[in-house]
Design a protein around this motif. Structure first.
Motif, PDB file in Angstrom:
ATOM      1  N   VAL A  39       0.837  -1.201   0.000  1.00 36.70           N
ATOM      2  CA  VAL A  39       0.000   0.000   0.000  1.00 36.70           C
ATOM      3  C   VAL A  39       0.873   1.252   0.000  1.00 36.70           C
ATOM      4  N   ILE A  40       1.915   1.266   0.817  1.00 35.12           N
ATOM      5  CA  ILE A  40       2.820   2.423   0.868  1.00 35.12           C
ATOM      6  C   ILE A  40       3.516   2.615  -0.480  1.00 35.12           C
ATOM      7  N   ALA A  41       4.016   1.518  -1.071  1.00 32.08           N
ATOM      8  CA  ALA A  41       4.740   1.624  -2.344  1.00 32.08           C
ATOM      9  C   ALA A  41       3.823   2.073  -3.481  1.00 32.08           C
ATOM     10  N   LEU A  42       2.623   1.491  -3.553  1.00 34.62           N
ATOM     11  CA  LEU A  42       1.709   1.861  -4.642  1.00 34.62           C
ATOM     12  C   LEU A  42       1.213   3.291  -4.502  1.00 34.62           C
ATOM     13  N   SER A  43       0.774   3.651  -3.312  1.00 36.39           N
ATOM     14  CA  SER A  43       0.267   5.021  -3.134  1.00 36.39           C
ATOM     15  C   SER A  43       1.396   6.043  -3.269  1.00 36.39           C
ATOM     16  N   GLY A  44       2.561   5.731  -2.775  1.00 39.83           N
ATOM     17  CA  GLY A  44       3.705   6.636  -2.925  1.00 39.83           C
ATOM     18  C   GLY A  44       4.118   6.800  -4.373  1.00 39.83           C
ATOM     19  N   SER A  45       4.099   5.724  -5.136  1.00 39.53           N
ATOM     20  CA  SER A  45       4.448   5.806  -6.556  1.00 39.53           C
ATOM     21  C   SER A  45       3.448   6.661  -7.314  1.00 39.53           C
ATOM     22  N   LEU A  46       2.159   6.444  -7.052  1.00 31.55           N
ATOM     23  CA  LEU A  46       1.141   7.256  -7.712  1.00 31.55           C
ATOM     24  C   LEU A  46       1.260   8.723  -7.327  1.00 31.55           C
ATOM     25  N   TRP A  47       1.532   8.989  -6.067  1.00 28.02           N
ATOM     26  CA  TRP A  47       1.662  10.362  -5.584  1.00 28.02           C
ATOM     27  C   TRP A  47       2.841  11.057  -6.258  1.00 28.02           C
ATOM     28  N   VAL A  48       3.986  10.376  -6.311  1.00 25.39           N
ATOM     29  CA  VAL A  48       5.179  10.956  -6.929  1.00 25.39           C
ATOM     30  C   VAL A  48       4.953  11.187  -8.420  1.00 25.39           C
ATOM     31  N   MET A  49       4.383  10.208  -9.114  1.00 25.10           N
ATOM     32  CA  MET A  49       4.167  10.375 -10.557  1.00 25.10           C
ATOM     33  C   MET A  49       3.180  11.504 -10.853  1.00 25.10           C
ATOM     34  N   TYR A  50       2.131  11.618 -10.043  1.00 21.17           N
ATOM     35  CA  TYR A  50       1.160  12.689 -10.256  1.00 21.17           C
ATOM     36  C   TYR A  50       1.818  14.055 -10.048  1.00 21.17           C
ATOM     37  N   HIS A  51       2.585  14.191  -8.971  1.00 15.91           N
ATOM     38  CA  HIS A  51       3.195  15.486  -8.683  1.00 15.91           C
ATOM     39  C   HIS A  51       4.340  15.814  -9.636  1.00 15.91           C
ATOM     40  N   LEU A  52       5.036  14.818 -10.132  1.00 19.03           N
ATOM     41  CA  LEU A  52       6.049  15.092 -11.148  1.00 19.03           C
ATOM     42  C   LEU A  52       5.397  15.637 -12.411  1.00 19.03           C
ATOM     43  N   ASN A  53       4.280  15.052 -12.790  1.00 25.96           N
ATOM     44  CA  ASN A  53       3.582  15.502 -13.990  1.00 25.96           C
ATOM     45  C   ASN A  53       2.982  16.895 -13.768  1.00 25.96           C
ATOM     46  N   ALA A  54       2.395  17.126 -12.597  1.00 25.00           N
ATOM     47  CA  ALA A  54       1.730  18.410 -12.327  1.00 25.00           C
ATOM     48  C   ALA A  54       2.729  19.548 -12.138  1.00 25.00           C
ATOM     49  N   ASN A  55       3.925  19.255 -11.671  1.00 22.35           N
ATOM     50  CA  ASN A  55       4.889  20.304 -11.348  1.00 22.35           C
ATOM     51  C   ASN A  55       6.005  20.453 -12.377  1.00 22.35           C
ATOM     52  N   MET A  56       5.879  19.771 -13.514  1.00 27.24           N
ATOM     53  CA  MET A  56       6.897  19.924 -14.553  1.00 27.24           C
ATOM     54  C   MET A  56       6.819  21.327 -15.146  1.00 27.24           C
ATOM     55  N   MET A  57       7.973  21.879 -15.431  1.00 31.20           N
ATOM     56  CA  MET A  57       8.010  23.194 -16.045  1.00 31.20           C
ATOM     57  C   MET A  57       7.585  23.064 -17.511  1.00 31.20           C
ATOM     58  N   PRO A  58       6.601  23.855 -17.941  1.00 30.05           N
ATOM     59  CA  PRO A  58       6.182  23.749 -19.347  1.00 30.05           C
ATOM     60  C   PRO A  58       7.301  24.220 -20.269  1.00 30.05           C
ATOM     61  N   MET A  59       7.446  23.530 -21.379  1.00 28.91           N
ATOM     62  CA  MET A  59       8.502  23.874 -22.326  1.00 28.91           C
ATOM     63  C   MET A  59       7.885  24.166 -23.683  1.00 28.91           C
ATOM     64  N   SER A  60       8.350  25.239 -24.263  1.00 26.22           N
ATOM     65  CA  SER A  60       7.908  25.575 -25.617  1.00 26.22           C
ATOM     66  C   SER A  60       8.825  24.875 -26.618  1.00 26.22           C
ATOM     67  N   PRO A  61       8.403  24.806 -27.870  1.00 24.78           N
ATOM     68  CA  PRO A  61       9.269  24.169 -28.872  1.00 24.78           C
ATOM     69  C   PRO A  61      10.621  24.873 -29.023  1.00 24.78           C
ATOM     70  N   GLU A  62      10.649  26.218 -28.831  1.00 25.31           N
ATOM     71  CA  GLU A  62      11.941  26.930 -28.935  1.00 25.31           C
ATOM     72  C   GLU A  62      12.880  26.519 -27.809  1.00 25.31           C
ATOM     73  N   MET A  63      12.330  26.292 -26.604  1.00 28.00           N
ATOM     74  CA  MET A  63      13.160  25.864 -25.487  1.00 28.00           C
ATOM     75  C   MET A  63      13.718  24.464 -25.743  1.00 28.00           C
ATOM     76  N   MET A  64      12.943  23.615 -26.409  1.00 24.08           N
ATOM     77  CA  MET A  64      13.403  22.265 -26.704  1.00 24.08           C
ATOM     78  C   MET A  64      14.554  22.276 -27.710  1.00 24.08           C
ATOM     79  N   LYS A  65      14.534  23.238 -28.648  1.00 24.39           N
ATOM     80  CA  LYS A  65      15.601  23.341 -29.640  1.00 24.39           C
ATOM     81  C   LYS A  65      16.922  23.736 -28.989  1.00 24.39           C
ATOM     82  N   ASN A  66      16.866  24.532 -27.950  1.00 24.08           N
ATOM     83  CA  ASN A  66      18.073  25.033 -27.288  1.00 24.08           C
ATOM     84  C   ASN A  66      18.620  24.058 -26.248  1.00 24.08           C
ATOM     85  N   MET A  67      17.974  22.936 -26.057  1.00 24.31           N
ATOM     86  CA  MET A  67      18.440  21.945 -25.079  1.00 24.31           C
ATOM     87  C   MET A  67      19.724  21.300 -25.593  1.00 24.31           C
ATOM     88  N   PRO A  68      20.661  21.000 -24.707  1.00 23.86           N
ATOM     89  CA  PRO A  68      21.925  20.387 -25.169  1.00 23.86           C
ATOM     90  C   PRO A  68      21.743  18.974 -25.649  1.00 23.86           C
TER      91      PRO A  68
END
Length: 135
Positions: free
Chosen positions: A106-135
């Motif tokens: 229960v801890i592993a499943l709920s923790g995994s879902l929590w982390v994946m949800y917050h990683l997706n929700a808190n990702m910095m949005p990137m425009s296509p121009e920002m993706m071109k400048n990535m190394p």
């Protein structure tokens, strides 16, 4: 010189017990129980695979919830059919191991879902121009 060791009719000494008969005998499964566990494991793996590959549900959250449920059921199947954990053997210690395993799952499943949800929700949005400048 006489020996105080008695022998049984099969030629084995009486004091050589090899750890049997002390009330700690582990219940080993039969071929039928192992095959039942194997078939259940294959089915419980194939169903989530089909759910994802066949796009069965429009909602991703429903698919994820069902995959988690089938994964938890598969853990219980493994504990019963392959690890032989039940409430009767080992004086109840197997039940404690079962409860502890469920708590960790229960801890592993709920923790995994929590982390994946917050990683997706808190990702910095990137425009296509920002993706071109990535190394």
């Amino acid at each position: 010189m006489s020996s105080n060791v008695t022998t049984h009719g099969n030629g084995h000494d009486a004091h050589h017990d090899h750890g049997h008969g002390h009330g700690h005998e582990a219940s080993h499964g039969t071929f039928k129980s192992y095959m039942t566990g194997f078939v259940l494991s294959v089915i419980l793996t194939a169903i989530p695979f089909w759910l994802v590959m066949g796009n069965v549900f429009d909602s991703k959250s429903t698919t994820v919830a069902l995959i988690m449920i089938f994964g938890a059921i598969q853990i219980v199947v493994h504990m019963i059919y392959f690890l032989h954990l039940d409430t009767k053997s080992e004086g109840g210690w197997n039940m404690m191991a079962f409860i502890f395993t469920l708590l960790i799952v229960v801890i592993a499943l709920s923790g995994s879902l929590w982390v994946m949800y917050h990683l997706n929700a808190n990702m910095m949005p990137m425009s296509p121009e920002m993706m071109k400048n990535m190394p």
